[in-house]
Design an enzyme around this catalytic site. Structure first.
Site, PDB file in Angstrom:
ATOM      1  N   HIS A 195      10.787   3.920 -16.916  1.00 31.54           N
ATOM      2  CA  HIS A 195      10.449   4.951 -15.926  1.00 31.54           C
ATOM      3  C   HIS A 195      10.417   4.270 -14.564  1.00 31.54           C
ATOM      4  O   HIS A 195      10.015   3.107 -14.471  1.00 31.54           O
ATOM      5  CB  HIS A 195       9.033   5.512 -16.153  1.00 31.54           C
ATOM      6  CG  HIS A 195       8.923   6.610 -17.159  1.00 31.54           C
ATOM      7  ND1 HIS A 195       7.811   6.762 -17.953  1.00 31.54           N
ATOM      8  CD2 HIS A 195       9.762   7.640 -17.464  1.00 31.54           C
ATOM      9  CE1 HIS A 195       7.982   7.835 -18.724  1.00 31.54           C
ATOM     10  NE2 HIS A 195       9.136   8.380 -18.454  1.00 31.54           N
ATOM     11  N   ALA A 285       1.273   1.129 -25.412  1.00 28.64           N
ATOM     12  CA  ALA A 285       2.154   2.303 -25.485  1.00 28.64           C
ATOM     13  C   ALA A 285       3.168   2.301 -24.344  1.00 28.64           C
ATOM     14  O   ALA A 285       4.000   3.203 -24.237  1.00 28.64           O
ATOM     15  CB  ALA A 285       1.329   3.574 -25.429  1.00 28.64           C
ATOM     16  N   CYS A 291       0.554   6.009 -14.864  1.00 29.22           N
ATOM     17  CA  CYS A 291       0.953   7.105 -15.760  1.00 29.22           C
ATOM     18  C   CYS A 291      -0.218   7.721 -16.509  1.00 29.22           C
ATOM     19  O   CYS A 291      -0.030   8.679 -17.244  1.00 29.22           O
ATOM     20  CB  CYS A 291       2.072   6.697 -16.684  1.00 29.22           C
ATOM     21  SG  CYS A 291       1.953   5.097 -17.382  1.00 29.22           S
TER      22      CYS A 291
HETATM   23  N1  ARG Z   1       4.576   5.958 -24.713  1.00 29.57           N
HETATM   24  C1  ARG Z   1       4.878   6.722 -23.539  1.00 29.57           C
HETATM   25  C2  ARG Z   1       6.372   6.937 -23.441  1.00 29.57           C
HETATM   26  O1  ARG Z   1       7.118   6.064 -23.816  1.00 29.57           O
HETATM   27  C3  ARG Z   1       4.353   6.007 -22.338  1.00 29.57           C
HETATM   28  C4  ARG Z   1       4.551   6.741 -21.055  1.00 29.57           C
HETATM   29  C5  ARG Z   1       4.023   6.004 -19.893  1.00 29.57           C
HETATM   30  N2  ARG Z   1       4.243   6.726 -18.715  1.00 29.57           N
HETATM   31  C6  ARG Z   1       4.841   6.300 -17.604  1.00 29.57           C
HETATM   32  N3  ARG Z   1       4.959   7.119 -16.614  1.00 29.57           N
HETATM   33  N4  ARG Z   1       5.352   5.099 -17.492  1.00 29.57           N
HETATM   34  O2  ARG Z   1       6.846   7.955 -23.020  1.00 29.57           O
END
Ligand code: ARG
Length: 297
Positions: A195, A285, A291
């Site tokens: 992301h 995670a 996030c």
């Molecule tokens: N396990 C989640 C995923 O892979 C984590 C999301 C984390 N969010 C972020 N905006 N980086 O979607």
């Protein structure tokens, strides 16, 4: 209004209309948070390893920090069977148009099947709060992970749009139209940084915290062109502690995972006040401070 290369930039940041920073924060309670499947490299080998008591303690500390900074914290209850719903930056992109005082969200379209059922809960929250809730049309293909990939430039009506891992570049024409803001596209080239919010954190109108290795040459050049100062985070802090998944809600305090020593030193030298938080259970995670919350107006 999409910009992909530095040579295409035909505006000056100071010419983009001003937009106040959002004052409200949404967080999802972590009751059902877990690593129950693997949809990013950080989750590999972590299934079932979350310490629930510790996760709750870490989440509470993030919440209390926002309270203490004077932000208006709203809560949405987590839902059984949706272990990633606690990462509430991904299901929507909030926007605000000061000209007509219009508040809304663009609903996301999650990349992983496992997360698709999270979105309606956020749509419900925002319609109850009187925001316009807008959806991408079916004619547009590809996923869109909200504020995980689409990030507002602090204080200006300009969006940064990450794509290449989760979000499809094809969605950004519609996102630009619905929010009324141009989008500077940044392609992500390393799956650990899946992301935009894992490698890019605008702190102030003129300063961003970044991990340059996650971008193409064009991406790095676009960031350099629109931010006077960039604070570069070393690879280990970015990859292992998600140092760039930090958040600066007020131009001063920077909420960041504990122990990112190089980042801390540079933030302090640049005049920011780092607030170290332990988010280790959530790092399992693939997420940290940025996030675990959603800013909205
Ligand atoms: N396990 C989640 C995923 O892979 C984590 C999301 C984390 N969010 C972020 N905006 N980086 O979607």
């Amino acid at each position: 209004m999409l910009y992909r290369t530095p040579s295409a930039l035909d505006f000056d940041l100071t010419h983009r209309p001003a937009m106040e920073r959002p004052g409200r924060v949404l967080m999802t309670t972590p009751d059902y948070f877990d690593v129950a499947y693997v949809i990013n490299p950080h989750m590999e080998g972590r299934t079932g390893t979350v310490d629930k008591t510790e996760a709750l303690r870490q989440w509470q500390a993030v919440r209390e920090t926002y309270d203490a900074l004077g932000l208006d914290v709203h809560l949405l209850d987590g839902v059984a069977g949706l272990p990633d719903m606690v990462f509430c930056a991904n299901q929507t992109l909030p926007y605000y148009d000061p000209q007509n005082d219009q508040r809304g969200v663009v609903l996301g379209r999650m990349h992983a099947e496992e997360r698709r059922e999270e979105v309606p809960y956020f749509a419900g929250f925002f319609s109850e709060h009187g925001h316009d809730v807008r959806e991408l049309s079916d004619a547009i293909e590809g996923s869109f992970e909200g504020m995980g990939d689409a990030i507002w430039h602090p204080g200006r009506r300009l969006l940064w749009g990450g794509h290449g891992v989760r979000t499809a570049p094809a969605v950004y024409d519609a996102v630009s139209e619905m929010t009324g803001a141009p989008v500077v596209l940044l392609e992500l080239v390393d799956d650990d940084f899946y992301h935009l919010d894992t490698c890019f954190c605008p702190l102030e109108e003129d300063t961003a915290l970044v991990y340059p290795g996650a971008f193409t040459d064009d991406g790095r050049a676009l960031i350099q062109r629109l931010f006077e100062h960039t604070i570069e985070v070393p690879a280990v802090e970015a990859r292992e502690k998600l140092a760039c998944n930090a958040h600066c809600p007020d131009g001063e305090h920077v909420l960041i995972q504990r122990g990112c020593e190089v980042a801390l030193e540079q933030l302090t030298a640049a005049g920011f006040t780092p607030v170290e938080l332990e988010t280790g259970e959530f790092l399992k995670a693939g997420g940290s401070v940025f996030c675990m919350k959603l800013m909205f107006w």
